[in-house]
Design an enzyme around this catalytic site. Structure first.
Site, PDB file in Angstrom:
ATOM      1  N   THR A 132       0.768  -1.118   0.080  1.00  0.00           N
ATOM      2  CA  THR A 132      -0.064   0.093   0.220  1.00  0.00           C
ATOM      3  C   THR A 132       0.959   1.188   0.025  1.00  0.00           C
ATOM      4  O   THR A 132       2.104   1.216   0.472  1.00  0.00           O
ATOM      5  CB  THR A 132      -0.964  -0.151   1.190  1.00  0.00           C
ATOM      6  OG1 THR A 132      -1.485   1.473   1.339  1.00  0.00           O
ATOM      7  CG2 THR A 132       0.043  -0.352   2.597  1.00  0.00           C
ATOM      8  N   ASP A 133       0.294   2.298  -0.473  1.00  0.00           N
ATOM      9  CA  ASP A 133       0.987   3.549  -0.373  1.00  0.00           C
ATOM     10  C   ASP A 133       1.089   4.288   1.268  1.00  0.00           C
ATOM     11  O   ASP A 133       1.635   5.073   1.325  1.00  0.00           O
ATOM     12  CB  ASP A 133       0.186   4.610  -1.163  1.00  0.00           C
ATOM     13  CG  ASP A 133      -1.201   5.083  -0.857  1.00  0.00           C
ATOM     14  OD1 ASP A 133      -1.847   4.463  -0.052  1.00  0.00           O
ATOM     15  OD2 ASP A 133      -1.769   5.813  -1.460  1.00  0.00           O
ATOM     16  N   GLU A 134       0.360   3.541   2.069  1.00  0.00           N
ATOM     17  CA  GLU A 134       0.205   3.958   3.500  1.00  0.00           C
ATOM     18  C   GLU A 134       1.524   3.840   4.021  1.00  0.00           C
ATOM     19  O   GLU A 134       1.698   4.378   5.113  1.00  0.00           O
ATOM     20  CB  GLU A 134      -0.752   3.527   4.113  1.00  0.00           C
ATOM     21  CG  GLU A 134      -2.285   3.757   3.402  1.00  0.00           C
ATOM     22  CD  GLU A 134      -3.509   3.436   4.377  1.00  0.00           C
ATOM     23  OE1 GLU A 134      -3.616   3.645   5.463  1.00  0.00           O
ATOM     24  OE2 GLU A 134      -4.482   3.187   3.615  1.00  0.00           O
ATOM     25  N   TYR A 158      -1.906  -0.591  11.018  1.00  0.00           N
ATOM     26  CA  TYR A 158      -1.916  -1.131   9.721  1.00  0.00           C
ATOM     27  C   TYR A 158      -0.629  -0.984   8.751  1.00  0.00           C
ATOM     28  O   TYR A 158      -0.180  -1.752   8.469  1.00  0.00           O
ATOM     29  CB  TYR A 158      -3.292  -0.790   9.076  1.00  0.00           C
ATOM     30  CG  TYR A 158      -3.332  -0.917   7.414  1.00  0.00           C
ATOM     31  CD1 TYR A 158      -3.296  -2.149   6.962  1.00  0.00           C
ATOM     32  CD2 TYR A 158      -3.154   0.023   6.675  1.00  0.00           C
ATOM     33  CE1 TYR A 158      -3.316  -2.601   5.554  1.00  0.00           C
ATOM     34  CE2 TYR A 158      -3.346  -0.218   5.172  1.00  0.00           C
ATOM     35  CZ  TYR A 158      -3.044  -1.637   4.766  1.00  0.00           C
ATOM     36  OH  TYR A 158      -3.507  -1.839   3.441  1.00  0.00           O
ATOM     37  N   ALA A 160       2.242   0.252   9.487  1.00  0.00           N
ATOM     38  CA  ALA A 160       3.432  -0.300  10.237  1.00  0.00           C
ATOM     39  C   ALA A 160       3.710  -1.619  10.092  1.00  0.00           C
ATOM     40  O   ALA A 160       4.575  -2.020   9.335  1.00  0.00           O
ATOM     41  CB  ALA A 160       3.713   0.104  11.866  1.00  0.00           C
ATOM     42  N   LYS A 162       2.112  -3.436   7.304  1.00  0.00           N
ATOM     43  CA  LYS A 162       2.605  -3.372   5.943  1.00  0.00           C
ATOM     44  C   LYS A 162       3.863  -3.071   5.549  1.00  0.00           C
ATOM     45  O   LYS A 162       5.009  -3.764   4.831  1.00  0.00           O
ATOM     46  CB  LYS A 162       1.603  -2.802   5.093  1.00  0.00           C
ATOM     47  CG  LYS A 162       0.007  -3.059   5.065  1.00  0.00           C
ATOM     48  CD  LYS A 162       0.056  -4.494   4.649  1.00  0.00           C
ATOM     49  CE  LYS A 162       0.350  -4.440   3.048  1.00  0.00           C
ATOM     50  NZ  LYS A 162      -0.344  -6.021   2.241  1.00  0.00           N
TER      51      LYS A 162
HETATM   52  P1  NAD Z   1      -9.636  -7.228   2.506  1.00  0.00           P
HETATM   53  O1  NAD Z   1      -9.645  -7.049   3.918  1.00  0.00           O
HETATM   54  O2  NAD Z   1     -10.698  -6.880   1.795  1.00  0.00           O
HETATM   55  O3  NAD Z   1      -9.138  -8.898   2.226  1.00  0.00           O
HETATM   56  C1  NAD Z   1      -8.128  -9.412   2.773  1.00  0.00           C
HETATM   57  C2  NAD Z   1      -8.285 -10.900   2.519  1.00  0.00           C
HETATM   58  O4  NAD Z   1      -7.268 -11.655   3.199  1.00  0.00           O
HETATM   59  C3  NAD Z   1      -9.862 -11.479   2.959  1.00  0.00           C
HETATM   60  O5  NAD Z   1     -10.216 -12.463   2.220  1.00  0.00           O
HETATM   61  C4  NAD Z   1      -9.267 -12.333   4.333  1.00  0.00           C
HETATM   62  O6  NAD Z   1     -10.100 -13.608   4.656  1.00  0.00           O
HETATM   63  C5  NAD Z   1      -7.766 -12.837   3.852  1.00  0.00           C
HETATM   64  N1  NAD Z   1      -6.807 -13.037   4.937  1.00  0.00           N
HETATM   65  C6  NAD Z   1      -6.781 -12.284   6.152  1.00  0.00           C
HETATM   66  N2  NAD Z   1      -5.805 -12.800   7.015  1.00  0.00           N
HETATM   67  C7  NAD Z   1      -5.312 -14.135   6.488  1.00  0.00           C
HETATM   68  C8  NAD Z   1      -4.580 -14.918   6.748  1.00  0.00           C
HETATM   69  N3  NAD Z   1      -3.626 -14.838   7.797  1.00  0.00           N
HETATM   70  N4  NAD Z   1      -3.950 -16.035   5.805  1.00  0.00           N
HETATM   71  C9  NAD Z   1      -5.134 -15.963   4.686  1.00  0.00           C
HETATM   72  N5  NAD Z   1      -5.823 -15.104   4.479  1.00  0.00           N
HETATM   73  C10 NAD Z   1      -6.005 -14.073   5.266  1.00  0.00           C
HETATM   74  O7  NAD Z   1      -8.363  -6.517   2.045  1.00  0.00           O
HETATM   75  P2  NAD Z   1      -8.032  -5.817   0.517  1.00  0.00           P
HETATM   76  O8  NAD Z   1      -8.607  -4.371   0.186  1.00  0.00           O
HETATM   77  O9  NAD Z   1      -8.583  -6.910  -0.708  1.00  0.00           O
HETATM   78  O10 NAD Z   1      -6.558  -6.011   0.515  1.00  0.00           O
HETATM   79  C11 NAD Z   1      -5.856  -6.875  -0.285  1.00  0.00           C
HETATM   80  C12 NAD Z   1      -4.167  -6.504  -0.268  1.00  0.00           C
HETATM   81  O11 NAD Z   1      -4.102  -5.274  -0.924  1.00  0.00           O
HETATM   82  C13 NAD Z   1      -3.960  -6.127   1.500  1.00  0.00           C
HETATM   83  O12 NAD Z   1      -2.409  -6.661   1.500  1.00  0.00           O
HETATM   84  C14 NAD Z   1      -3.883  -4.611   1.563  1.00  0.00           C
HETATM   85  O13 NAD Z   1      -2.722  -4.229   2.430  1.00  0.00           O
HETATM   86  C15 NAD Z   1      -3.626  -4.300   0.177  1.00  0.00           C
HETATM   87  N6  NAD Z   1      -3.938  -2.985  -0.458  1.00  0.00           N
HETATM   88  C16 NAD Z   1      -5.288  -2.820  -0.419  1.00  0.00           C
HETATM   89  C17 NAD Z   1      -5.612  -1.391  -0.741  1.00  0.00           C
HETATM   90  C18 NAD Z   1      -7.089  -0.889  -0.844  1.00  0.00           C
HETATM   91  O14 NAD Z   1      -7.423   0.226  -0.818  1.00  0.00           O
HETATM   92  N7  NAD Z   1      -7.947  -1.700  -0.172  1.00  0.00           N
HETATM   93  C19 NAD Z   1      -4.830  -0.376  -1.569  1.00  0.00           C
HETATM   94  C20 NAD Z   1      -3.657  -0.940  -1.583  1.00  0.00           C
HETATM   95  C21 NAD Z   1      -2.998  -2.234  -1.162  1.00  0.00           C
HETATM   96  P1  TYD Z   2     -10.720   3.878   4.549  1.00  0.00           P
HETATM   97  O1  TYD Z   2     -11.666   3.528   3.275  1.00  0.00           O
HETATM   98  O2  TYD Z   2     -10.772   3.487   5.662  1.00  0.00           O
HETATM   99  O3  TYD Z   2      -9.065   3.775   3.771  1.00  0.00           O
HETATM  100  P2  TYD Z   2      -7.744   4.449   4.289  1.00  0.00           P
HETATM  101  O4  TYD Z   2      -7.977   4.684   5.842  1.00  0.00           O
HETATM  102  O5  TYD Z   2      -7.022   3.104   4.306  1.00  0.00           O
HETATM  103  O6  TYD Z   2      -7.226   5.370   3.267  1.00  0.00           O
HETATM  104  O7  TYD Z   2     -10.820   5.662   4.709  1.00  0.00           O
HETATM  105  C1  TYD Z   2     -10.649   6.500   3.427  1.00  0.00           C
HETATM  106  C2  TYD Z   2     -10.705   7.947   4.181  1.00  0.00           C
HETATM  107  O8  TYD Z   2     -12.005   7.933   4.406  1.00  0.00           O
HETATM  108  C3  TYD Z   2      -9.906   7.955   5.172  1.00  0.00           C
HETATM  109  O9  TYD Z   2      -9.266   9.395   5.275  1.00  0.00           O
HETATM  110  C4  TYD Z   2     -10.848   7.867   6.566  1.00  0.00           C
HETATM  111  C5  TYD Z   2     -12.128   8.481   5.782  1.00  0.00           C
HETATM  112  N1  TYD Z   2     -13.489   7.746   6.217  1.00  0.00           N
HETATM  113  C6  TYD Z   2     -14.377   8.687   6.818  1.00  0.00           C
HETATM  114  O10 TYD Z   2     -14.255   9.962   6.725  1.00  0.00           O
HETATM  115  N2  TYD Z   2     -15.536   8.091   7.217  1.00  0.00           N
HETATM  116  C7  TYD Z   2     -15.494   6.657   7.470  1.00  0.00           C
HETATM  117  O11 TYD Z   2     -16.636   6.306   7.889  1.00  0.00           O
HETATM  118  C8  TYD Z   2     -14.798   6.102   6.893  1.00  0.00           C
HETATM  119  C9  TYD Z   2     -14.655   4.373   6.966  1.00  0.00           C
HETATM  120  C10 TYD Z   2     -13.372   6.552   6.467  1.00  0.00           C
END
Ligand code: NAD
Ligand code: TYD
Length: 353
Positions: A132-134, A158, A160, A162
């Protein structure tokens, strides 16, 4: 075949569906099925021999060894993670276990498997870590977007956890020569997004007549990418990325949270107007800010564009319209995820707002 971890979650499931729509190469999908893992996401693959689902933990070394030996994948794509910042603030333990210890165990199992391969499959093997970019921390309003050279300055449990996993992946390459690739992507949105994250929460709450909770002043900026564009970037990096390199993935779509919520409300006003003729904006409610809330993320994706020729297919306007339409067309998916754990979580998070 390839082994995907976390393929029942939001991005992982989109990736598996996307992969099998453009490849016939089978996928073994290892997922623990936490609250975020949802097999309904993969319902369209029922009976499709190209998809093998295994419920299990990336921290289970014995299971990993067995799966790798049995299926002999040519690549592993690691999506499995705890992914929600607010959950990491309430309870960081699972984030340490899965994102750090789990990634470590996965790397070790993959290293042992890779070491045992013959010369050609060993040379062709890839481990792609999805991050992630975070990990880069928060940007000032005028600062340039994150490049791959930006310092790691994670601020939440989270990010940290990642960041720690990214460092492990890097070290396994430098120390053991494991053929790794890492992608650091900005905020994703799109179909199958669990409604605890900003965009799906706003759509689902709006339709249910509930408040739309904006944290703090709502001026925090995120950089949004349609999930299918993230999937195409991962496919491209897996195909042609340089070993040991990291690639930032983003769509140059920086927007403050209030603008996102207003945009969602406008689309819903157009596509599913409220019965009373009022705008969904009436439901917006400003609530207590997230502790340590990062002010701004922005991704510079020029390395991926320049070196591998990747470009996103969707603009924010086209992607968000598709997303809102998907939620309107899939109320049964929403109802299913809203049962059980999801409802309990929403109560904990917004109880004192
Ligand atoms: P999500 O929480 O929707 O899905 C995570 C999946 O991992 C779930 O299906 C969960 O059951 C599985 N999982 C959790 N712990 C596990 C374990 N110990 N063993 C096996 N499976 C396990 O997450 P997401 O949004 O789909 O993100 C997927 C990846 O992409 C993550 O690594 C996240 O850090 C990264 N990412 C997410 C975003 C975003 O905006 N959502 C952006 C950049 C990177
Ligand atoms: P989120 O979807 O949790 O992603 P991330 O924190 O990983 O960027 O949140 C996106 C942005 O939206 C973040 O700045 C927090 C804000 N947010 C709200 O204002 N209200 C909400 O109920 C949620 C879940 C997030």
């Amino acid at each position: 075949m390839i082994l995907v971890t976390g393929g029942a979650g939001f991005i992982g499931a989109n990736f598996v569906l996307d992969w099998l729509s453009v490849h016939d190469e089978p996928v073994v999908n290892l997922d623990k099925l936490t609250y975020a893992g949802n097999l309904h996401n993969l319902a369209s693959l029922q009976g499709d021999a190209r998809h093998v689902f295994v419920q299990g933990d990336i921290g289970d070394s014995a299971l990993l060894t067995e799966l790798l030996q049995k299926h002999q994948p040519r690549a592993v794509v690691n999506f499995a993670a705890e992914s929600h910042v607010d959950r990491s603030i309430h309870g960081p333990e699972d984030f340490i276990q899965t994102n750090i210890v789990g990634s470590f165990r996965l790397l070790e199992a993959v290293r042992a498997y890779w070491n045992g391969l013959d010369a050609t499959p060993k040379q062709d093997f890839r481990f792609l870590h999805v991050s992630t970019d975070e990990v880069y921390g928060s940007l000032d309003a005028q600062a340039p977007a994150f490049t791959e050279e930006h310092l790691y300055q994670p601020n939440s449990p989270y990010s940290a956890s990642k960041a720690a996993s990214d460092h492990l992946v890097r070290a396994w390459h430098h120390t053991y020569g494991l053929p790794v690739l890492t992608t650091n992507c900005s905020n994703n949105y799109g179909p199958l997004h669990f409604p605890e994250k900003l965009i799906p929460l706003m759509i689902v709450n709006a339709l249910a007549g509930k408040p739309l909770p904006i944290y703090g002043d709502g001026m925090q900026v995120r950089d949004w990418l349609y999930v299918k564009d993230h999937c195409s970037a991962i496919r491209r990096v897996l195909e042609a990325g340089r070993l040991g390199e990291t690639y930032n993935v983003g769509g140059w779509n920086e927007k403050p949270n209030v603008d996102i919520v207003h945009h969602v409300c406008s689309l819903l006003d157009e596509l599913r107007p409220r019965a009373d003729g009022q705008s969904y904006r009436e439901q917006i409610s400003y609530v207590k800010d997230r502790p340590g809330h990062d002010r701004r993320y922005a991704i510079d994706a020029r390395k991926l564009e320049r070196e591998l020729g990747w470009k996103p297919a969707e603009t924010f306007e086209s992607g968000i319209r598709k997303t809102v339409q998907w939620y309107l067309e899939n109320p049964q998916w929403v109802a299913q995820v809203q049962s059980g754990a999801y409802r309990d979580w929403v109560q904990t998070q917004y109880a004192n707002a």
